[in-house]
Design a protein around this motif. Structure first.
Motif, PDB file in Angstrom:
ATOM      1  N   ALA A 270       0.830  -1.204   0.000  1.00 14.34           N
ATOM      2  CA  ALA A 270       0.000   0.000   0.000  1.00 14.34           C
ATOM      3  C   ALA A 270       0.863   1.253   0.000  1.00 14.34           C
ATOM      4  CB  ALA A 270      -0.917   0.000   1.222  1.00 14.34           C
ATOM      5  N   GLU A 271       0.406   2.279  -0.723  1.00 15.26           N
ATOM      6  CA  GLU A 271       1.140   3.528  -0.805  1.00 15.26           C
ATOM      7  C   GLU A 271       1.012   4.308   0.505  1.00 15.26           C
ATOM      8  OE1 GLU A 271       0.744   4.585  -5.489  1.00 15.26           O
ATOM      9  OE2 GLU A 271      -1.029   4.893  -4.249  1.00 15.26           O
ATOM     10  N   THR A 272       1.977   5.155   0.772  1.00 17.95           N
ATOM     11  CA  THR A 272       1.980   5.932   2.004  1.00 17.95           C
ATOM     12  C   THR A 272       1.988   7.426   1.679  1.00 17.95           C
ATOM     13  OG1 THR A 272       4.407   5.873   2.097  1.00 17.95           O
ATOM     14  CG2 THR A 272       3.207   4.122   3.255  1.00 17.95           C
ATOM     15  N   GLY A 273       1.868   8.237   2.715  1.00 16.03           N
ATOM     16  CA  GLY A 273       1.859   9.688   2.520  1.00 16.03           C
ATOM     17  C   GLY A 273       0.448  10.195   2.287  1.00 16.03           C
ATOM     18  N   ALA A 322     -12.650  14.283 -11.851  1.00 17.52           N
ATOM     19  CA  ALA A 322     -12.277  15.232 -12.903  1.00 17.52           C
ATOM     20  C   ALA A 322     -10.826  15.091 -13.317  1.00 17.52           C
ATOM     21  CB  ALA A 322     -12.554  16.658 -12.430  1.00 17.52           C
ATOM     22  N   SER A 323      -9.949  14.791 -12.372  1.00 17.70           N
ATOM     23  CA  SER A 323      -8.530  14.634 -12.698  1.00 17.70           C
ATOM     24  C   SER A 323      -7.840  13.889 -11.573  1.00 17.70           C
ATOM     25  CB  SER A 323      -7.869  15.997 -12.895  1.00 17.70           C
ATOM     26  OG  SER A 323      -7.822  16.724 -11.677  1.00 17.70           O
ATOM     27  N   GLY A 324      -6.650  13.366 -11.887  1.00 14.40           N
ATOM     28  CA  GLY A 324      -5.849  12.666 -10.902  1.00 14.40           C
ATOM     29  C   GLY A 324      -5.775  11.177 -11.162  1.00 14.40           C
ATOM     30  N   VAL A 325      -4.936  10.506 -10.375  1.00 15.24           N
ATOM     31  CA  VAL A 325      -4.714   9.067 -10.520  1.00 15.24           C
ATOM     32  C   VAL A 325      -5.223   8.360  -9.269  1.00 15.24           C
ATOM     33  CG1 VAL A 325      -2.985   7.248 -10.821  1.00 15.24           C
ATOM     34  CG2 VAL A 325      -2.675   9.461 -11.948  1.00 15.24           C
ATOM     35  N   THR A 326      -6.016   7.328  -9.485  1.00 16.83           N
ATOM     36  CA  THR A 326      -6.488   6.495  -8.375  1.00 16.83           C
ATOM     37  C   THR A 326      -5.910   5.092  -8.525  1.00 16.83           C
ATOM     38  OG1 THR A 326      -8.496   5.946  -9.620  1.00 16.83           O
ATOM     39  CG2 THR A 326      -8.621   7.776  -8.039  1.00 16.83           C
ATOM     40  N   ARG A 327      -5.903   4.383  -7.403  1.00 15.37           N
ATOM     41  CA  ARG A 327      -5.417   3.003  -7.398  1.00 15.37           C
ATOM     42  C   ARG A 327      -6.512   2.094  -6.866  1.00 15.37           C
ATOM     43  NH1 ARG A 327      -0.753   0.004  -3.819  1.00 15.37           N
ATOM     44  NH2 ARG A 327       0.006  -1.406  -5.439  1.00 15.37           N
ATOM     45  N   HIS A 328      -6.806   1.019  -7.600  1.00 16.86           N
ATOM     46  CA  HIS A 328      -7.840   0.079  -7.191  1.00 16.86           C
ATOM     47  C   HIS A 328      -7.325  -0.764  -6.031  1.00 16.86           C
ATOM     48  CE1 HIS A 328     -11.086  -2.859  -7.445  1.00 16.86           C
ATOM     49  NE2 HIS A 328     -11.692  -2.078  -8.318  1.00 16.86           N
ATOM     50  N   THR A 329      -8.047  -0.755  -4.916  1.00 12.01           N
ATOM     51  CA  THR A 329      -7.542  -1.431  -3.727  1.00 12.01           C
ATOM     52  C   THR A 329      -7.631  -2.948  -3.810  1.00 12.01           C
ATOM     53  OG1 THR A 329      -9.712  -1.217  -2.661  1.00 12.01           O
ATOM     54  CG2 THR A 329      -8.101   0.522  -2.222  1.00 12.01           C
ATOM     55  N   THR A 331      -7.158  -4.755  -6.915  1.00 13.09           N
ATOM     56  CA  THR A 331      -6.256  -5.270  -7.955  1.00 13.09           C
ATOM     57  C   THR A 331      -4.909  -4.576  -7.999  1.00 13.09           C
ATOM     58  OG1 THR A 331      -7.074  -3.725  -9.644  1.00 13.09           O
ATOM     59  CG2 THR A 331      -8.274  -5.800  -9.367  1.00 13.09           C
ATOM     60  N   GLY A 332      -4.806  -3.378  -7.411  1.00 11.18           N
ATOM     61  CA  GLY A 332      -3.566  -2.618  -7.492  1.00 11.18           C
ATOM     62  C   GLY A 332      -3.398  -1.836  -8.770  1.00 11.18           C
ATOM     63  N   GLU A 333      -4.397  -1.885  -9.661  1.00 11.46           N
ATOM     64  CA  GLU A 333      -4.289  -1.192 -10.939  1.00 11.46           C
ATOM     65  C   GLU A 333      -4.521   0.310 -10.770  1.00 11.46           C
ATOM     66  OE1 GLU A 333      -7.046  -3.029 -13.555  1.00 11.46           O
ATOM     67  OE2 GLU A 333      -5.909  -4.905 -13.731  1.00 11.46           O
ATOM     68  N   ASN A 347     -11.256   2.320  -4.278  1.00 11.58           N
ATOM     69  CA  ASN A 347     -10.193   3.089  -4.912  1.00 11.58           C
ATOM     70  C   ASN A 347      -9.571   4.032  -3.894  1.00 11.58           C
ATOM     71  OD1 ASN A 347      -9.922   2.791  -8.064  1.00 11.58           O
ATOM     72  ND2 ASN A 347     -12.105   2.575  -7.596  1.00 11.58           N
ATOM     73  N   SER A 348      -8.274   4.184  -3.978  1.00 11.53           N
ATOM     74  CA  SER A 348      -7.560   5.128  -3.121  1.00 11.53           C
ATOM     75  C   SER A 348      -6.918   6.195  -3.998  1.00 11.53           C
ATOM     76  CB  SER A 348      -6.491   4.409  -2.297  1.00 11.53           C
ATOM     77  OG  SER A 348      -5.515   3.804  -3.150  1.00 11.53           O
ATOM     78  N   ALA A 349      -6.562   7.310  -3.378  1.00 10.11           N
ATOM     79  CA  ALA A 349      -5.903   8.393  -4.117  1.00 10.11           C
ATOM     80  C   ALA A 349      -4.424   8.092  -4.234  1.00 10.11           C
ATOM     81  CB  ALA A 349      -6.121   9.714  -3.391  1.00 10.11           C
ATOM     82  N   SER A 350      -3.916   8.127  -5.466  1.00 12.85           N
ATOM     83  CA  SER A 350      -2.478   7.937  -5.674  1.00 12.85           C
ATOM     84  C   SER A 350      -1.784   9.271  -5.901  1.00 12.85           C
ATOM     85  CB  SER A 350      -2.238   7.009  -6.867  1.00 12.85           C
ATOM     86  OG  SER A 350      -0.870   6.723  -7.027  1.00 12.85           O
ATOM     87  N   THR A 351      -2.494  10.219  -6.542  1.00 14.22           N
ATOM     88  CA  THR A 351      -1.992  11.580  -6.728  1.00 14.22           C
ATOM     89  C   THR A 351      -3.078  12.550  -6.267  1.00 14.22           C
ATOM     90  OG1 THR A 351      -2.893  11.857  -8.958  1.00 14.22           O
ATOM     91  CG2 THR A 351      -0.722  10.797  -8.783  1.00 14.22           C
ATOM     92  N   ASP A 352      -2.818  13.849  -6.384  1.00 18.65           N
ATOM     93  CA  ASP A 352      -3.846  14.823  -6.103  1.00 18.65           C
ATOM     94  C   ASP A 352      -5.056  14.558  -6.992  1.00 18.65           C
ATOM     95  OD1 ASP A 352      -2.067  15.913  -4.360  1.00 18.65           O
ATOM     96  OD2 ASP A 352      -1.643  17.701  -5.550  1.00 18.65           O
ATOM     97  N   LEU A 353      -6.262  14.741  -6.434  1.00 16.34           N
ATOM     98  CA  LEU A 353      -7.485  14.436  -7.169  1.00 16.34           C
ATOM     99  C   LEU A 353      -8.463  15.609  -7.128  1.00 16.34           C
ATOM    100  CD1 LEU A 353      -8.469  10.882  -5.803  1.00 16.34           C
ATOM    101  CD2 LEU A 353      -7.221  11.384  -7.903  1.00 16.34           C
TER     102      LEU A 353
END
Length: 357
Positions: A270-273, A322-329, A331-333, A347-353
């Motif tokens: 899992a990503e942190t921050g 509208a924008s940003g990158v999400t990660r599927h919790t 599958t990890g995609e 889905n979790s936030a991977s970048t600003d959304l």
């Protein structure tokens, strides 16, 4: 001179929904009868009984707006707890009189499960969502079926077994049911009765904390004792880890495998921050943790987005991104496309959304 014919009086085509809001209509109609609504499905609790040491079966009578449910599907139940409207998903069994039976297992710290299992009273009315889910029987089932259930995962399996019994149990069916101890087994008497009536139906209890002979978990279970499974249609339901292990254990060894998890697995990497998430409609900007589902992160900030199953099936929590990158919790995609729909619960936030909330 003959009188001109009077034009026929026009009947008003206005229904109540044209001259009163749905909320207002439902409010006053509910004062006359708790199940009267303009369009919304509701259900009233008509009876309750213990299903096991830590579970209770509730029988609900839905109103006319409920469109029905297929065995194996789920519904969202809206429950008011401490002044808050909460929603959870359950897999009901459709009874002969049109009522729905749902079995609720008490979860430590679970506000909805504890309210339903301990405090819900006969006569209480709940909001009822329409049925969803695709783990249902095909018109022509496979020559053999293997059902795998753990914990509350037994509820959709019970509905499927009852459906097959109504059809005369046309194929060989094995149900492997994992529970910690015998006291936690639900529907034990009903399953025993079906077994007695149909030689082609077998139940295998896997009690993982049996002091005499603890059973192996699904990843190490000896399925060879059930015979040749190469032609079997397999359905599995339980916690996320159970479903993931079942898929790993049987993939490629059976004809087909369908599964549903009622708790999402946790990604090991899992990503942190944190990231900045802008909620466009409400005008708020939040710092949310990466690696945590957006639904959980928003709820931790005091928001209450619409939600239902919390496992990525019912689509209640879908909102625009509208924008940003999400990660599927699950599958990890990663998903980077702008102007798309995102399921907040998986889905979790991977970048600003930027979300349309």
């Amino acid at each position: 001179m003959s009188a001109l014919p009077r034009p026929a009086a026009r009947r008003s085509s206005l229904s109540p929904r044209h001259w009163v809001s749905e909320e207002l209509f439902d409010f006053w109609a509910g004062r006359v009868h708790p199940l009267w609504t303009l369009r919304r499905a509701r259900a009233r609790l008509v009876s309750r009984n213990a299903a096991s040491a830590d579970a209770v079966t509730l029988v609900l009578r839905p109103n006319r707006h409920f469109r029905g449910v297929a065995p194996g599907q789920h519904v969202n139940l809206g429950v008011e707890v401490d002044g808050r409207r909460l929603s959870r998903s359950y897999s009901p069994t459709l009874l002969d009189d049109g009522c729905l039976a749902i079995t609720v297992k008490m979860v430590a710290g679970g506000k909805v499960s504890q309210h339903l299992a301990q405090h819900a009273q006969v006569g209480e009315v709940f909001e009822l969502g329409q049925a969803f889910g695709e783990m249902t029987l095909a018109a022509a089932p496979a020559a053999r079926m293997l059902l795998l259930a753990a914990g509350s995962g037994i509820t959709p399996m019970r509905a499927l077994v009852r459906q097959m019994e109504t059809a005369g149990m046309p194929v060989q069916v094995d149900l492997v049911y994992w529970a910690q101890q015998r006291e936690a087994v639900c529907f034990a008497d009903e399953l025993a009765d079906i077994t007695a009536r149909h030689p082609g139906f077998r139940v295998h209890l896997a009690l993982t904390r049996d002091p005499a002979a603890p059973a192996a978990r699904v990843g190490d279970y000896d399925f060879s004792a059930l015979g040749d499974l190469s032609s079997a249609q397999v359905m599995a339901c339980g916690p996320g880890g159970f479903v993931e292990a079942a898929n790993t254990r049987l993939q490629g060894q059976v004809a087909s495998l369908q599964s549903e998890a009622f708790t999402p697995p946790v990604l090991l990497d899992a990503e942190t921050g944190t990231v900045r998430v802008e909620l466009r409609r409400s005008g708020r900007t939040l710092e949310l943790p990466r690696g945590t589902s957006l639904l959980q992160a928003l709820e931790a900030e005091g928001l209450r987005p619409a939600s239902g199953c919390r496992m990525g099936i019912c689509n209640t929590c879908v909102c625009g991104k509208a924008s940003g990158v999400t990660r599927h919790t699950l599958t990890g995609e990663y998903a980077a496309e702008p102007a798309t729909q995102v399921k907040l619960c998986v889905n979790s936030a991977s970048t600003d959304l930027i979300l349309e909330l």
